[in-house]
Structures are given as C-alpha cells and as structure tokens.
Design an enzyme around this catalytic site. Structure first.
Site, PDB file in Angstrom:
ATOM      1  N   ASP A  51     -72.054  13.136 130.685  1.00  0.00           N
ATOM      2  CA  ASP A  51     -70.810  12.509 131.123  1.00  0.00           C
ATOM      3  C   ASP A  51     -71.055  11.005 131.129  1.00  0.00           C
ATOM      4  OD1 ASP A  51     -72.246  12.052 133.526  1.00  0.00           O
ATOM      5  OD2 ASP A  51     -71.672  14.051 134.227  1.00  0.00           O
ATOM      6  N   LYS A  72     -65.135  13.404 129.891  1.00  0.00           N
ATOM      7  CA  LYS A  72     -63.699  13.178 129.723  1.00  0.00           C
ATOM      8  C   LYS A  72     -63.222  13.853 128.446  1.00  0.00           C
ATOM      9  CE  LYS A  72     -62.623   9.876 132.907  1.00  0.00           C
ATOM     10  NZ  LYS A  72     -63.459  10.442 133.956  1.00  0.00           N
ATOM     11  N   MET A 187     -70.789   8.904 146.241  1.00  0.00           N
ATOM     12  CA  MET A 187     -69.352   9.169 146.013  1.00  0.00           C
ATOM     13  C   MET A 187     -68.541   8.736 147.229  1.00  0.00           C
ATOM     14  SD  MET A 187     -69.697  12.922 144.218  1.00  0.00           S
ATOM     15  CE  MET A 187     -70.915  13.519 145.380  1.00  0.00           C
TER      16      MET A 187
HETATM   17  N1  SAH Z   1     -77.201  13.070 140.488  1.00  0.00           N
HETATM   18  C1  SAH Z   1     -76.829  11.701 140.797  1.00  0.00           C
HETATM   19  C2  SAH Z   1     -75.643  11.643 141.725  1.00  0.00           C
HETATM   20  C3  SAH Z   1     -74.362  12.242 141.145  1.00  0.00           C
HETATM   21  S1  SAH Z   1     -72.961  12.009 142.182  1.00  0.00           S
HETATM   22  C4  SAH Z   1     -78.056  10.981 141.384  1.00  0.00           C
HETATM   23  O1  SAH Z   1     -79.061  11.628 141.719  1.00  0.00           O
HETATM   24  O2  SAH Z   1     -78.035   9.758 141.471  1.00  0.00           O
HETATM   25  C5  SAH Z   1     -72.319  10.484 141.582  1.00  0.00           C
HETATM   26  C6  SAH Z   1     -72.616   9.366 142.561  1.00  0.00           C
HETATM   27  O3  SAH Z   1     -73.937   8.882 142.362  1.00  0.00           O
HETATM   28  C7  SAH Z   1     -71.756   8.141 142.436  1.00  0.00           C
HETATM   29  O4  SAH Z   1     -70.494   8.301 143.033  1.00  0.00           O
HETATM   30  C8  SAH Z   1     -72.595   7.127 143.171  1.00  0.00           C
HETATM   31  O5  SAH Z   1     -72.464   7.308 144.561  1.00  0.00           O
HETATM   32  C9  SAH Z   1     -73.993   7.543 142.784  1.00  0.00           C
HETATM   33  N2  SAH Z   1     -74.566   6.736 141.691  1.00  0.00           N
HETATM   34  C10 SAH Z   1     -75.028   7.176 140.516  1.00  0.00           C
HETATM   35  N3  SAH Z   1     -75.575   6.178 139.794  1.00  0.00           N
HETATM   36  C11 SAH Z   1     -75.469   5.066 140.553  1.00  0.00           C
HETATM   37  C12 SAH Z   1     -75.885   3.712 140.400  1.00  0.00           C
HETATM   38  N4  SAH Z   1     -76.505   3.290 139.289  1.00  0.00           N
HETATM   39  N5  SAH Z   1     -75.626   2.848 141.403  1.00  0.00           N
HETATM   40  C13 SAH Z   1     -75.001   3.245 142.525  1.00  0.00           C
HETATM   41  N6  SAH Z   1     -74.588   4.516 142.733  1.00  0.00           N
HETATM   42  C14 SAH Z   1     -74.831   5.416 141.762  1.00  0.00           C
END
Ligand code: SAH
Length: 259
Positions: A51, A72, A187
């Site tokens: 994604d 998407k 999130m």
């Molecule tokens: N599996 C991912 C999280 C998925 S949920 C992990 O371990 O990071 C998606 C959320 O991850 C986003 O809404 C945000 O809160 C966070 N996120 C992912 N990448 C990010 C980044 N580079 N900087 C800040 N937040 C991030």
C-alpha cells in the site's frame, strides 16, 4: 518449527508448485532502515504487494512491473482485506514468490496477523520478516526515547483510530492514564482532541508533554510539540497530517530531558 511455513536457508521457496509469501516490514520509510533481508527479498520476489505506507522513497526503487498497489483502487477506494488475502493465495498458487510489504513492522497494527492466519489456513508457505516499527522509530527520529530511567519505565502502543468516547472502545484510556508510562498512539491524528481530553478526564496532568511526529525518518519529517492541553492547537497550526505518531508522557519533553 518445520515445513511448510519455514522455508529452508536462503531459498525463496521449498515447494515445487507453490510460491512463498513473505510478510515483510519496510520500516518507517527511510530506505536505509530497511533490513538487509527485506532488501534482498524485494530484489528476489516475483511480485510485491504494497500500500502507500512504505513511502515513495522505498516504493520507487521497486521495478514497476512487479509492484501491485493494493492500497487504493483506481476509483480511490481501498482494496478490501479479503481481496488482498485472496490475491496472496492466488499468486502463491501460480508458483510466484510474493513480498507483502507493510510499513513499519508487519504485526504492529498492520493486519499482518490476519494475513498470516489466512495463508496458514490455505496451506501457503509463508515467512514473517520483522521491520522497524514507526511506533519506536518515529519518536527516535525526533530525539524522543520512548523509555527513560527518569521518565518512563513502560511504553504502550495503541490505536487512535477509534472514538474514545464511544461505548465499548477497544482502548482503555483511563487504564493507560494510570500506567505512568509513555503512550504512543498510531493512527491518532484525527481523534487527537478526543483522546487527549479522555486522558485529562482520567486524571493526567494537562501539562504532560506531547509530541506529534509526521513522516518520521522520511524527507518530509515534521514534529509538533505541546502538552495534553495545547497539542491540538499545535497540530492545527503546523497542519500535521497522517502518517504521524503521537507520543504522550515525560519523554516527549525532550529538550528538557536532554538538558
Ligand atoms: N505497521 C506499521 C503501523 C501501521 S498503522 C508500523 O509498525 O509502523 C499506520 C500508522 O503507522 C500511521 O497512521 C502512523 O501512525 C504510523 N506510521 C507509519 N509510518 C510512519 C512514519 N514514518 N512516521 C510517523 N508515523 C508513521
């Protein structure tokens, strides 16, 4: 653990007819924070299902003819999880080795667990490749240690996706307020007003430091700082947007921590 879910050695697949699905974490976005294993599997895979979360810096380095964007649809709608699961099985049954690339770590709010169970139920060989989760990496990139001897001896990772005021919310904000440890919300840009208020209602000091880190480790990284009381205004002034993590607790007052 033995076959079929543990491909041996460096081979992509141990099965003659079935491909293997690798549930791979891409880390927080900086390509240098991909694991060596993720980098190798991205090169070797026949197909990469992804994604938008891994970010353009990583995605643009994958040849377009082996990328499938399941984040998407053409119409702008998200591909249903059931369709992603079915596609993973379909590709493996065609004998293709698949990387299912997920931002951060595949098992931290990534629905990787559901995908793994589906693959296991369909007897598709799979392997989970951990990634650096943004829950730790985004704060670190903003010089915020999620634990610190003087400020926090525990850290909780929670989703901010749900409305904390609705009955039956899956996150117990009141219990979190009582831990005294760091709270990292993923999130959680949209519902920031609701859960910061909930934490204050639960007795947390409105002066508790809070930081929002947008696009942590990526070129567009931005940080907004404040307190439980002021962070919503700080978010709005800075125009912070997803993906961002919220860090709540003494560690988020880093400049003071470093002094
Ligand atoms: N599996 C991912 C999280 C998925 S949920 C992990 O371990 O990071 C998606 C959320 O991850 C986003 O809404 C945000 O809160 C966070 N996120 C992912 N990448 C990010 C980044 N580079 N900087 C800040 N937040 C991030």
């Amino acid at each position: 653990m033995s076959e079929p879910n543990e491909p041996a050695g460096d081979e992509l697949s141990t099965d003659e007819s079935l491909g293997t699905v690798y549930l791979v974490g891409s880390g927080p976005g900086d390509p240098e924070l991909l694991t060596v294993k993720a980098t190798r599997l991205l090169e070797e895979a026949d197909v990469v299902l992804h994604d938008k979360l891994p970010g353009p810096e990583i995605l643009d380095s994958i040849p377009e003819d082996k990328r499938e964007d399941v984040g998407k649809r053409a119409g702008g709608e998200r591909t249903e999880q059931a369709d992603i699961n079915a596609r993973l099985v379909e590709l493996a049954e065609e004998g293709r080795d698949v990387v299912r690339l997920k931002g951060g770590d595949p098992f931290v709010f990534g629905r990787g667990g559901e995908e793994m169970v589906y693959l296991a139920d369909h007897d598709v060989p799979f392997e989970v490749v951990p990634g650096i989760t943004s829950a730790v990496a985004a704060p670190a990139a903003a010089d915020i240690p999620v634990t610190h001897r003087e400020h926090a001896s525990s850290v909780s990772f929670v989703t901010g996706h749900e409305d904390p005021t609705k009955d039956g919310s899956a996150v117990d904000w009141r219990a979190l307020a009582d831990t005294g440890g760091t709270i990292v919300v993923l999130m959680g840009v949209g519902k920031l007003p609701e859960y910061t208020q909930e934490l204050v209602n639960a007795g947390m000091d409105p002066e508790t430091p809070v930081a929002l880190i947008e696009k942590g480790t990526r070129p567009g990284q931005r940080v907004a700082r404040g307190t439980l009381d002021t962070i919503v205004d700080a978010r709005d002034d800075a125009g912070i947007e997803p993906p961002a993590v919220t860090v709540i607790g003494g560690v988020a007052g880093v400049p003071e921590v470093l002094e």
